[in-house]
Enzyme design. Sequence first.
Site, PDB file in Angstrom:
ATOM      1  N   ASP A 207       5.937  11.714  53.169  1.00 43.27           N
ATOM      2  CA  ASP A 207       6.307  12.054  54.535  1.00 43.27           C
ATOM      3  C   ASP A 207       7.279  11.016  55.089  1.00 43.27           C
ATOM      4  OD1 ASP A 207       5.705  13.709  56.993  1.00 43.27           O
ATOM      5  OD2 ASP A 207       5.079  11.749  57.744  1.00 43.27           O
TER       6      ASP A 207
ATOM      7  N   GLU B   5       2.982   4.436  35.043  1.00 41.48           N
ATOM      8  CA  GLU B   5       1.807   3.865  34.389  1.00 41.48           C
ATOM      9  C   GLU B   5       0.833   4.954  33.945  1.00 41.48           C
ATOM     10  OE1 GLU B   5      -0.049   1.231  37.120  1.00 41.48           O
ATOM     11  OE2 GLU B   5       1.707  -0.071  37.355  1.00 41.48           O
TER      12      GLU B   5
END
Length: 660
Positions: A228, A277
């Site tokens: 956002d 990751e």
Amino acid sequence: MSQHLSDAPAPVAAVLPAVAGTDRDWWRDAVIYQVYPRSFADGDGDGVGDLPGVTGRLPYLRDLGVDAVWLSPFYVSPQADGGYDVADYRAVDPVFGELADADALVREAHGLGLRVIVDLVPNHCSDRHEWFRQALREGPGSPARARFHFRPGKGADGELPPNDWESVFGGPAWTRTADPDGTPGEWYLHLFAPEQPDFDWEHPAVRDEFRSVLRFWLDRGVDGFRVDVAHGLVKAAGLPDVGRTGQVSLLGAARVPYFDQEAVHGIYREWRRVLEEYGGQRIAVAEAWTPTVERAARYLRPDELHQAFNFEYLTTAWDAEALRAVIDRSLLAMGAVGAPATWVLSNHDVTRHATRFGNPPGGTQSREAGDRVLGLRRARAATLLMLALPGSAYVYQGEELGLPDVTDLPDEVRQDPSFFRAAGQEGFRDGCRVPIPWAGAEPPYGFGPEPGGPSWLPQPAGWAELSVEAQTGDPESTLELYRAAIALRHEHPALGAGTAVTWIDAPDGVLAFRRDGHDPEDGRDARGAYDGEAAREARGSGAGRPYRGGPDARTRQDARTRQDARTGQEGRGVGDGRGFVCTVNLTASPVVLPAPGRELLSSGAPARAVTAQTAGRPAAVRATVPGVSGPASGSVPDVPGAAPGPRVVIAPDTAIWWAV
């Protein structure tokens, strides 16, 4: 952020079923469905949608054919701005359920072959967030205040805001605090509502905390984040004045010192490393209102985010020339950074496009209902155009039902915070957030578990005919159009991911372009997935997931067969040709075009063949196509550059897909 990782339950990602097809860039051609949880499905009957309600409706989304579900905020929040004022980023607000419900939703979605994207709100939090409450308690100069933008005011007694910045919701972007002893104190920055103080992203604690929040949800199995106000995290050094009022009119059109600052890109490079990751192609999508699509592309360089909403496309009027220009710019800009273009027509912040297209052009908010028939006809055509373009597409809940905006909500039921503030957004976002209809003849139309139960915003009396139940199985309905289009998009080798279209000469007011699949000898299609059975497996047809078709697939196929019969062309499978053409008549009159191939799907009336016998008799042509009008003179007009061959008439405001 009051809960730390050491306090969190054990990660559940290891026990969640993997989503098939994670070895490819699924997000480059994904159809992603936005769920606004308050308005999607109410599982407990309190009138507000919740996570169990969403989980119960996931099979519907699987059968619709979408690839992923994006959830608007469900975190702990006072709901001053529909959940975009977050008090705890690691907990579920009781109105939506509990953390176990979020885990169950992710688990069920993955079992159905759907990915889950959650909203992240990093620009600001709630004024009830523990960090902000601590900052107020500890007063000026405290370390807690350094995590926000606190400043002394101007004027003899500090009675004026620190600068001239204005809130997107209207009024000044600053609110004055009271010191612990009750005297007037410093001001704090909030680019949105006063209940939404902005973080200071220059502070390392803010960066550390949000990386931790990312890992918290990634550990729970989510597949990505919608970011956002992605363009707003960093403010210009010194917080300089803009120098004018009416700043909301500048947003998305000009550079301002509180949006789209260069230093924001360093944050997203850190986030990209966190995402990488984790396995399974986790992604981040930017909500970035930038002055140009080229500026938006900067957020998508290979070491930053994966996608950005194409607001320039969303705000383009129903005009062939303007749409072609923004399509070209979007594909060129995104291709330059190796990112997919995205296409979106509606979301929780704008008037639904079935209403916008029925009104005169003018921004993203419409106060009038407009021409409902015209708006829906254009909305259906716009959908086929959007789903035919290269890249990823976003669908806002209810648009697949052809829902209009509810423009006549009484003032007393509205909850959009900008509705109550002067000089900001127009404040009519509640109209696109009315709970969607599922079944039945009366409100709440299956939104909640009990007939006649409550809904947090009132639903129109005439929505029974727009419900999922009413439209399912009707080959002329908007819902079945979406189901058929998404199924074809996944099936046709020329659709989905890509970087360009080939424009075809067409009359003024008409868009026509071609896309081609890759050479079948290399075994791969335009999306990078194998054709045939291998493609089905790569797209997640495993884990018990039907291949892109619900219980009405036969009905949709029958509808396509009837369309083929109307154009006099032999019915064949989609895979017979690797080419695809989309034609869109954006004018108010029928147009005649060379027949590109075999008609696959139309947003409205099927194309009608123009025979040699009728080519010189316009009256006969008009008789074969309902709604055709015009002077009875001459023969069928030539199309510049068109080769001789069969011609077809395409109805006004209609898009048609063709197999070539």
